[in-house]
Design an enzyme around this catalytic site. Structure first.
Site, PDB file in Angstrom:
ATOM      1  N   SER A  50       0.841  -1.194   0.000  1.00  8.25           N
ATOM      2  CA  SER A  50       0.000   0.000   0.000  1.00  8.25           C
ATOM      3  C   SER A  50       0.874   1.241   0.000  1.00  8.25           C
ATOM      4  CB  SER A  50      -0.940   0.028   1.225  1.00  8.25           C
ATOM      5  OG  SER A  50      -0.197   0.206   2.415  1.00  8.25           O
ATOM      6  N   ILE A  52       3.123   4.468  -0.474  1.00  6.10           N
ATOM      7  CA  ILE A  52       4.310   4.811  -1.249  1.00  6.10           C
ATOM      8  C   ILE A  52       5.022   3.554  -1.747  1.00  6.10           C
ATOM      9  CG2 ILE A  52       6.633   5.794  -1.009  1.00  6.10           C
ATOM     10  CD1 ILE A  52       5.251   7.945   0.814  1.00  6.10           C
ATOM     11  N   SER A 175      11.718  10.537   6.837  1.00 10.09           N
ATOM     12  CA  SER A 175      10.659  11.540   6.914  1.00 10.09           C
ATOM     13  C   SER A 175      11.262  12.875   7.303  1.00 10.09           C
ATOM     14  CB  SER A 175       9.617  11.139   7.959  1.00 10.09           C
ATOM     15  OG  SER A 175       8.746  12.220   8.239  1.00 10.09           O
ATOM     16  N   TYR A 201       8.286   8.088  16.277  1.00 10.30           N
ATOM     17  CA  TYR A 201       8.441   7.912  14.836  1.00 10.30           C
ATOM     18  C   TYR A 201       9.508   8.850  14.281  1.00 10.30           C
ATOM     19  CZ  TYR A 201       7.037   7.858   9.868  1.00 10.30           C
ATOM     20  OH  TYR A 201       7.018   7.756   8.495  1.00 10.30           O
ATOM     21  N   LYS A 205      13.111   8.012  12.508  1.00 16.95           N
ATOM     22  CA  LYS A 205      13.471   8.515  11.186  1.00 16.95           C
ATOM     23  C   LYS A 205      14.808   9.255  11.224  1.00 16.95           C
ATOM     24  CE  LYS A 205      10.139   6.600   9.143  1.00 16.95           C
ATOM     25  NZ  LYS A 205      10.358   5.590   8.102  1.00 16.95           N
ATOM     26  N   THR A 234      -1.619   8.726   2.387  1.00 14.91           N
ATOM     27  CA  THR A 234      -1.469   7.275   2.386  1.00 14.91           C
ATOM     28  C   THR A 234      -2.326   6.660   3.487  1.00 14.91           C
ATOM     29  OG1 THR A 234       0.361   7.276   3.965  1.00 14.91           O
ATOM     30  CG2 THR A 234       0.935   7.538   1.632  1.00 14.91           C
TER      31      THR A 234
END
Length: 318
Positions: A50, A52, A175, A201, A205, A234
């Site tokens: 799913s 990207i 990100s 998160y 990253k 997304t």
């Protein structure tokens, strides 16, 4: 300082990370860069069912590449494979079921794949943002296990195979959120203080960008890069950041826009004219720190990160 970083980052995001930011950047893209035949080249893409990852898989398959989809859910992966094959008219699309939060599963996949297949390009795309602190069956915090340790194990385990291939590349989908974070090696699993999934998160990253820089310096035969896809619409953004998605939906990039630089880094000759180890946004290398943000880490901190990841990796090695 975190308030300053977040404010500067958000203003930057409104200008650059949105759909209009992509459209402005795309005016300078060279269309011929992706006019390539990828027949005979093998691509591993994690999280390819799913968002990207799926969009990148479609573009690579359409250009003749052999795609190995590394996914957690069998049903969703097989459905995505059918779509990709139908869209690209390329049957060389294969599904591998691996939970990237399971260190042992990642090891087992990498070892088996290396024995039986060739890999030219690894695209570390799988990621998660769990907003409540959750442990995996192996006792690891889930964001860290998926985003950082899973990426570390898969990449390092495949490096010997990549070195045997022609024009090997590793692309890690990071990100721009990492710009808000300074590397913190003293609490890799977010055991201290109040847990915040968005911060976890972003920290993961940042770790991915540091790893990319370190791998580039250690393995000169492979071209490493990390990238920011922009703010894309997304399924992951919808589920993990519902408030942000609701407010920004009309300004978010499409999945294809988010995947564009991934495909460019994986497939174009232009990409490897840049030095290894850089962080890209819209096909252009960009800074990994905001101005005056005091977010740079020391070599000692980076060494501590690598040592900790290696210790975790060896603990779960079959």
């Amino acid at each position: 300082m975190s308030i300053y970083r977040n404010a500067v980052w958000f203003v930057k995001g409104l200008q650059e990370y949105t759909k209009s930011g992509y459209e402005a950047a795309a005016k300078r893209f060279a269309p011929a860069d992706l006019d390539v035949n990828l027949s005979g080249r093998s691509f591993i893409i994690t999280g390819a069912n799913s968002g990207i990852g799926k969009s990148a898989a479609q573009e690579i398959a359409m250009r003749g590449g052999t795609v190995h989809m590394v996914c957690r859910n069998q049903g969703r992966a097989e459905a995505a494979r059918v779509e990709i094959v139908t869209w690209s008219k390329n049957e060389n699309v294969h599904v591998h079921i691996v939970d990237m939060s399971s260190a042992r599963q990642v090891w087992e996949f990498a070892q088996s794949f290396s024995q039986n297949n060739v890999v030219h390009v690894l695209i570390n795309n799988a990621g998660c943002m769990v907003n409540q602190r959750e442990l995996t069956e192996e006792g690891l915090e889930k964001n860290f296990a998926t985003n950082t340790l899973g990426t570390y194990i898969l990449t390092t385990a495949l490096i010997p195979a990549l070195k045997k291939a022609e024009d090997p590349r590793v692309i890690t989908v990071s990100s721009g959120g990492m710009l808000t974070q300074k590397l913190n090696v003293d609490d890799l699993q977010f055991e201290k203080g109040t847990f915040d999934g968005t911060t976890a998160y972003a920290q993961n990253k940042r770790q991915q960008v540091v790893l990319t820089e370190r791998w580039a310096s250690q393995h000169k035969e492979i071209h490493f890069s990390s990238m920011h896809p922009g703010w894309a619409d997304t399924p992951a953004v919808q589920s993990s950041m519902p408030s942000f998605h609701a407010k920004m939906q009309s300004r978010l990039r499409t999945e294809a826009m988010g995947a564009d630089t991934v495909v460019w880094l994986a497939a174009s000759a232009a990409a490897i004219k840049h030095p290894s180890g850089l962080f890209f946004q819209d096909r252009t290398p960009v800074a990994t720190h905001l101005p005056l943000a005091l977010s740079r880490s020391t070599p000692q901190e980076e060494e501590k990160l690598l040592a900790a990841l290696e210790e975790f990796a060896l603990k779960f090695k079959p």
